[in-house]
Enzyme design. Structure first.
Site, PDB file in Angstrom:
ATOM      1  N   ARG A  88     -12.647   4.694 -13.165  1.00 25.22           N
ATOM      2  CA  ARG A  88     -12.536   3.891 -11.947  1.00 25.22           C
ATOM      3  C   ARG A  88     -13.878   3.361 -11.477  1.00 25.22           C
ATOM      4  O   ARG A  88     -13.929   2.529 -10.587  1.00 25.22           O
ATOM      5  CB  ARG A  88     -11.935   4.720 -10.807  1.00 25.22           C
ATOM      6  CG  ARG A  88     -10.469   4.950 -10.957  1.00 25.22           C
ATOM      7  CD  ARG A  88      -9.932   5.587  -9.716  1.00 25.22           C
ATOM      8  NE  ARG A  88      -8.481   5.666  -9.796  1.00 25.22           N
ATOM      9  CZ  ARG A  88      -7.718   6.177  -8.858  1.00 25.22           C
ATOM     10  NH1 ARG A  88      -8.258   6.644  -7.755  1.00 25.22           N
ATOM     11  NH2 ARG A  88      -6.418   6.211  -9.005  1.00 25.22           N
ATOM     12  N   ARG A 127       7.088   2.664  -0.602  1.00 17.87           N
ATOM     13  CA  ARG A 127       7.015   3.931  -1.340  1.00 17.87           C
ATOM     14  C   ARG A 127       6.755   5.094  -0.381  1.00 17.87           C
ATOM     15  O   ARG A 127       7.345   6.169  -0.520  1.00 17.87           O
ATOM     16  CB  ARG A 127       5.912   3.874  -2.404  1.00 17.87           C
ATOM     17  CG  ARG A 127       5.819   5.152  -3.228  1.00 17.87           C
ATOM     18  CD  ARG A 127       4.831   5.023  -4.353  1.00 17.87           C
ATOM     19  NE  ARG A 127       3.467   5.169  -3.865  1.00 17.87           N
ATOM     20  CZ  ARG A 127       2.388   5.091  -4.637  1.00 17.87           C
ATOM     21  NH1 ARG A 127       2.512   4.826  -5.930  1.00 17.87           N
ATOM     22  NH2 ARG A 127       1.189   5.243  -4.137  1.00 17.87           N
ATOM     23  N   ARG A 133       5.097  10.012   1.439  1.00 17.95           N
ATOM     24  CA  ARG A 133       3.719  10.271   1.001  1.00 17.95           C
ATOM     25  C   ARG A 133       2.734  10.098   2.153  1.00 17.95           C
ATOM     26  O   ARG A 133       2.624   9.016   2.716  1.00 17.95           O
ATOM     27  CB  ARG A 133       3.357   9.352  -0.155  1.00 17.95           C
ATOM     28  CG  ARG A 133       4.125   9.728  -1.418  1.00 17.95           C
ATOM     29  CD  ARG A 133       3.784   8.867  -2.562  1.00 17.95           C
ATOM     30  NE  ARG A 133       2.357   8.849  -2.818  1.00 17.95           N
ATOM     31  CZ  ARG A 133       1.826   8.563  -3.985  1.00 17.95           C
ATOM     32  NH1 ARG A 133       2.597   8.295  -5.004  1.00 17.95           N
ATOM     33  NH2 ARG A 133       0.520   8.533  -4.140  1.00 17.95           N
ATOM     34  N   ARG A 144      -7.983   1.970   0.491  1.00 18.29           N
ATOM     35  CA  ARG A 144      -7.933   2.183  -0.958  1.00 18.29           C
ATOM     36  C   ARG A 144      -8.141   0.863  -1.702  1.00 18.29           C
ATOM     37  O   ARG A 144      -8.796   0.829  -2.753  1.00 18.29           O
ATOM     38  CB  ARG A 144      -6.597   2.811  -1.358  1.00 18.29           C
ATOM     39  CG  ARG A 144      -6.491   4.271  -0.952  1.00 18.29           C
ATOM     40  CD  ARG A 144      -5.089   4.816  -1.057  1.00 18.29           C
ATOM     41  NE  ARG A 144      -4.584   4.796  -2.414  1.00 18.29           N
ATOM     42  CZ  ARG A 144      -3.286   4.850  -2.721  1.00 18.29           C
ATOM     43  NH1 ARG A 144      -2.379   4.936  -1.769  1.00 18.29           N
ATOM     44  NH2 ARG A 144      -2.904   4.848  -3.971  1.00 18.29           N
TER      45      ARG A 144
END
Length: 193
Positions: A88, A127, A133, A144
């Site tokens: 990443r 989601r 979550r 993010r």
């Protein structure tokens, strides 16, 4: 076949990684899965990782490198693998390069999933609602995405320069995206079914 799947959070990497890995008969190695398993088990690493994940920040390179390199040493990854979520950062690219050089070569293909920011936010909020979550609030999602742009997106240029990058539109049904990936990889990677 050594491949990497890259793209912003919410681009569908996890779903596509499983499909592509099955198609090529190689393991899908996801740092997200590794971290979530450690969080669920309450391991010390999992608790450390959760602190970063809940803020939308990346888990530090030293922790990530240790987990991924250990996983790449497993026998099922000897004939190839599909990485999802690693590398990443540019330092992680160098770590991966060093490891792969020791075992005869670099990556065969880097699949970049391309998707608009608003589409990502919409996907991840859905989601979060569906899966409960805690790391998928709108503020954390946007953070993010900022971190991705700053730290991970530069990897696209590195892999493009190496001639292994294929870009794929990640908007559409799961099957449509899978078909686009298969088409982009056709002829690039040996041994597909």
């Amino acid at each position: 076949m050594r491949m990497l799947l890259i793209g912003p959070p919410g681009a569908g990497k996890g779903t596509q990684a499983v499909r592509v890995a099955e198609s090529y008969g190689i393991p899908a190695i996801s740092t997200g899965d590794i971290f979530r398993a450690n969080v669920a088990q309450g391991t010390p690493l999992g608790l450390q990782a959760k602190e970063y994940m809940d803020r939308g920040a990346y888990v530090p390179d030293d922790l990530t490198n240790a987990l991924v390199l250990d996983r790449l040493a497993h026998s099922d990854a000897g004939a190839g693998f599909l990485l999802d979520g690693f590398p990443r950062t540019l330092p992680q690219v160098h770590t991966l390069d060093s490891t792969l050089e020791e075992t005869a070569g670099g990556l065969d293909a880097v699949i970049q999933l391309v998707i608009d920011t608003d589409a990502v936010v919409e996907r991840l909020l859905k989601r979060a609602k569906d899966q409960g979550r805690s790391d998928d609030t709108e503020d954390v999602i946007r953070k993010r995405l900022e971190v991705y742009q700053e730290q991970t997106h530069p990897l696209v240029a590195v892999y493009a320069q190496r001639g292994v990058l294929v870009s794929v539109d990640a908007v559409g049904s799961v099957d449509e995206v899978t078909d686009r990936i298969s088409g982009a990889l056709s002829g690039r990677v040996q041994g597909s079914d």
